[in-house]
Scaffold this motif. Structure first.
Motif, mmCIF file in Angstrom:
data_model
loop_
_atom_site.group_PDB
_atom_site.id
_atom_site.type_symbol
_atom_site.label_atom_id
_atom_site.label_comp_id
_atom_site.label_asym_id
_atom_site.label_seq_id
_atom_site.Cartn_x
_atom_site.Cartn_y
_atom_site.Cartn_z
ATOM 1 N N PRO A 146 1.069 -1.056 -0.094
ATOM 2 C CA PRO A 146 0.053 -0.156 0.190
ATOM 3 C C PRO A 146 0.730 1.389 0.165
ATOM 4 O O PRO A 146 0.048 2.032 -0.116
ATOM 5 C CB PRO A 146 -1.153 -0.228 1.114
ATOM 6 C CG PRO A 146 0.518 -0.828 2.252
ATOM 7 C CD PRO A 146 1.066 -1.995 1.543
ATOM 8 N N ARG A 155 -0.350 7.707 -4.943
ATOM 9 C CA ARG A 155 -0.249 8.570 -3.713
ATOM 10 C C ARG A 155 -1.589 9.171 -3.892
ATOM 11 O O ARG A 155 -2.937 9.553 -3.140
ATOM 12 C CB ARG A 155 0.397 9.502 -2.740
ATOM 13 C CG ARG A 155 0.179 9.965 -2.062
ATOM 14 C CD ARG A 155 1.323 11.036 -1.551
ATOM 15 N NE ARG A 155 2.459 10.437 -1.238
ATOM 16 C CZ ARG A 155 2.662 9.682 -0.363
ATOM 17 N NH1 ARG A 155 2.367 9.498 0.453
ATOM 18 N NH2 ARG A 155 4.510 8.900 -0.162
ATOM 19 N N LEU A 158 -4.895 7.341 -4.207
ATOM 20 C CA LEU A 158 -5.323 7.155 -3.359
ATOM 21 C C LEU A 158 -6.079 7.982 -2.441
ATOM 22 O O LEU A 158 -7.222 7.462 -2.417
ATOM 23 C CB LEU A 158 -4.410 6.262 -2.652
ATOM 24 C CG LEU A 158 -4.738 5.663 -1.798
ATOM 25 C CD1 LEU A 158 -5.710 4.581 -1.911
ATOM 26 C CD2 LEU A 158 -3.973 4.575 -0.663
ATOM 27 N N ARG A 159 -5.371 8.940 -1.931
ATOM 28 C CA ARG A 159 -5.986 9.860 -1.503
ATOM 29 C C ARG A 159 -7.843 10.116 -2.076
ATOM 30 O O ARG A 159 -8.249 10.646 -0.966
ATOM 31 C CB ARG A 159 -5.541 10.820 -1.436
ATOM 32 C CG ARG A 159 -3.969 11.094 -0.320
ATOM 33 C CD ARG A 159 -2.559 12.220 -0.593
ATOM 34 N NE ARG A 159 -2.421 11.973 0.142
ATOM 35 C CZ ARG A 159 -1.163 12.603 1.353
ATOM 36 N NH1 ARG A 159 -1.292 14.109 0.259
ATOM 37 N NH2 ARG A 159 -0.111 12.585 1.621
ATOM 38 N N SER A 162 -10.008 7.363 -1.301
ATOM 39 C CA SER A 162 -10.516 7.852 0.323
ATOM 40 C C SER A 162 -11.350 8.579 0.381
ATOM 41 O O SER A 162 -12.500 8.226 0.927
ATOM 42 C CB SER A 162 -8.538 7.050 0.607
ATOM 43 O OG SER A 162 -8.381 6.810 0.506
ATOM 44 N N GLY A 230 -5.119 0.226 0.769
ATOM 45 C CA GLY A 230 -5.153 1.784 1.541
ATOM 46 C C GLY A 230 -3.832 0.501 2.189
ATOM 47 O O GLY A 230 -2.972 1.447 2.637
#
Length: 302
Positions: A146, A155, A158-159, A162, A230
């Motif tokens: 992850p 990054r 994924l942010r 999320s 993640g």
């Protein structure tokens, strides 16, 4: 287990026989693709574990290119035709327990276990914790780690994802489901993962995602499963994986970059890495025949 006869396919996809197994109270719907006759009769059974928000249909093109093998492909609980697991969290540990139980019920000896994307983490956990069930391991577009610095999910992407899932989880039930199942979100994810320049293939990929990407039972299990994307990776289980392992990477994969596969390889006791050029995270849609050829070569050398 209950089974029904194979249903002929008009689209040329390999016919399969659907069945249901009950594992620790969870109903698991799975499909068996039976092999064409072979002279030796000793082909291993391949069990395939699909990725996050997928169903067994996502891997049917690879199964179709491995017609000499018996392939078993379940819908993970909470996705497709498999209802959620009662009293169990929908995370890597929960899924691994249920899929391991299914393998035992199949009673076909150790199997070749294949996992794609999120399914690669589930497959890795089974291989590490219950090695007697797995003869060989195949990880396609594996989520090695992850940690973005080691080739995990990007990054920024994924942010953003999320934040979107947190928003959906906090919204009222109906609004949250609409956010997670929206056509716009599905097509944006599909466009981000597809790298092919073939217009017809891109249209087919988008069609498949519109059909199956939102085939989840409720937002709670979806958010539970997403949290693992993640926080977990195949690398968490690498030290316990003793069997031969094939990593199949996409040269242009942004979600599971080749750098992550190269980082993972030396941690495996007996691993090999093969990279398919001109493809990203959707090896199973964009180049299933190439993936099947690598799998066939790997198993032939066992």
């Amino acid at each position: 287990m209950t089974t029904v006869p194979a249903v002929p396919r008009a689209d040329g996809v390999r016919a399969s026989v659907p069945a249901t197994a009950v594992v620790d109270g969870a109903q698991v719907r799975y499909w068996t693709y039976y092999p064409t006759p072979r002279l030796d009769g000793h082909s291993p059974v391949i069990v395939m574990v699909h990725g996050f928000r997928g169903t067994h249909q996502g891997l049917e093109l690879i199964a179709g290119n491995l017609s000499e093998f018996q392939v078993v492909s379940p819908d993970l609980p909470g996705f497709g035709a498999s209802p959620p697991m009662p009293g169990r969290k929908h995370d890597v540990a929960g899924y691994a327990t249920v899929i391991a139980g299914l393998i035992r019920q199949l009673a076909v000896g150790p199997v070749v276990l294949l996992g794609h994307s999120f399914g690669s983490i589930v497959a890795a956990r089974i291989a590490a914790t219950e090695p007697s069930l797995v003869s060989s391991l195949i990880l396609v577009n594996s989520l090695a780690t992850p940690v973005p610095a080691r080739g995990g999910p990007g990054r920024l992407g994924l942010r953003l994802a999320s934040a979107y899932y947190r928003l959906a989880a906090a919204a009222p039930p109906r609004a949250g489901h609409v956010l997670l199942a929206s056509k716009a979100f599905t097509l944006s994810m599909s466009a981000a993962m597809a790298v092919t320049r073939d217009r017809e293939l891109r249209k087919d990929i988008h069609r498949r995602h519109l059909l199956h990407f939102s085939d989840f039972h409720n937002r709670q299990l979806l958010v539970e499963a997403f949290s693992e994307v993640g926080e977990a990776g195949v690398g968490d289980y690498a030290a316990g994986i003793s069997m031969r392992t094939l990593l199949i990477a996409g040269e242009r994969d942004r979600m599971a970059p080749p750098a992550g596969q190269r980082w993972l390889l030396p941690q495996l006791a007996d691993g090999q890495l093969r990279t398919i050029s001109g493809v990203g995270h959707l090896v199973h849609y964009e180049k299933p025949a190439a993936a099947a050829a690598l799998i066939r070569e790997f198993l032939a050398s066992s």
